[in-house]
Scaffold this active site. Sequence first.
Site, PDB file in Angstrom:
ATOM      1  N   HIS A   1      -7.455  45.617  98.962  1.00 46.15           N
ATOM      2  CA  HIS A   1      -6.461  44.538  98.948  1.00 46.15           C
ATOM      3  C   HIS A   1      -5.541  44.724  97.748  1.00 46.15           C
ATOM      4  CE1 HIS A   1      -4.616  40.612  98.732  1.00 46.15           C
ATOM      5  NE2 HIS A   1      -5.193  40.365  97.575  1.00 46.15           N
TER       6      HIS A   1
ATOM      7  N   HIS B   1      -1.054  43.863  96.256  1.00 47.93           N
ATOM      8  CA  HIS B   1       0.158  43.039  96.340  1.00 47.93           C
ATOM      9  C   HIS B   1       1.422  43.899  96.291  1.00 47.93           C
ATOM     10  CE1 HIS B   1      -2.504  39.901  93.987  1.00 47.93           C
ATOM     11  NE2 HIS B   1      -2.892  40.015  95.244  1.00 47.93           N
TER      12      HIS B   1
HETATM   13  O1  2HA Z   1      -6.331  37.717  96.025  1.00 45.44           O
HETATM   14  O2  2HA Z   1      -5.710  39.709  94.416  1.00 45.44           O
HETATM   15  O3  2HA Z   1      -7.133  38.316  91.879  1.00 45.44           O
HETATM   16  C1  2HA Z   1      -6.830  37.683  94.744  1.00 45.44           C
HETATM   17  C2  2HA Z   1      -6.545  38.936  94.032  1.00 45.44           C
HETATM   18  C3  2HA Z   1      -7.335  39.242  92.852  1.00 45.44           C
HETATM   19 ZN    ZN Z   2      -4.542  39.086  96.067  1.00 42.91          ZN
END
Ligand code: 2HA
Ligand code: ZN
Length: 270
Positions: free
Chosen positions: A139, A141
């Site tokens: 995961h 961003h």
């Molecule tokens: O979604 O990306 O803090 C939470 C993260 C980590």
């Molecule tokens: Zn996150």
Amino acid sequence: MKDILTAPFMVEMIRTATNMYAHGWDERNGGNISLLLDKDAVSAYLDTETVLRTIPTGFSAPELAGRYFLVTGTGKYFKNVQYAPEVNLGLVRIATDGEHAELLWGFADGGNFTSEFPAHMMSHVERLKVDPNNRVVMHCHPANLLAMTYVHDLDEIKFTRTLWQMCTECIVVFPDGVNVLPWMLCGTNEIGVATAEKMRTARLVVWAQHGIYGAGKDLDETFGLIETAEKAAEIYMKIAHLQLVNTITDEQMHLLEQRFGVKAREGYLN
Ligand code: 2HA
Ligand code: ZN
């Protein structure tokens, strides 16, 4: 017992976290990775009978009982993983009750696994049903994918088709497309269940206004999957406000399917 910091899975994990930070995908403590390990790989480096701590997970995943995971820590920065792996990473085994994790190595400052542990573990369960070779949930961003969720329809067919049209290789790399969740509160079992459900039909799940999840058979492949989707989103953000003159047609997509032996998700092409 060999030094665990020399284990190929550890070296690869550290390199991947470092590379993800370098790509700007993991600001501050953003992002998390979990890597499923075979017991044999672990026992070459650790006494698997020695449990340092037992940590409740807050959910039940009996399907994963006895499975080993190398996972990033909650509140930890990807940029620091390479300098202090034993603080920023942990190696856990899911206990027989499926509701606890047994810490075998790492989280040396008393830390804990990622706040997104539910989404990771539930996603592993679902991906393993579809693909027994799945080992990674990742995961992060990435800025352009995130930006796209502010200006593009979140309909999964439309979102996927747009990404496929942005770079020729997209349909080859993710013929299963991209599933999309609307904004939800992160770090909860609810988003974990929703993410895992989306993982049944695609290896990429966008969290609107937050980031993306990827799954794959190894760290390199999963990184490459997210990298390819993020590149497509970057192209989209460069052209979305301009007049579109050319695109990749569905006919051309079918040529790509034939040439590369992939099958686009049912119903996604005309
Ligand atoms: O979604 O990306 O803090 C939470 C993260 C980590
Ligand atoms: Zn996150």
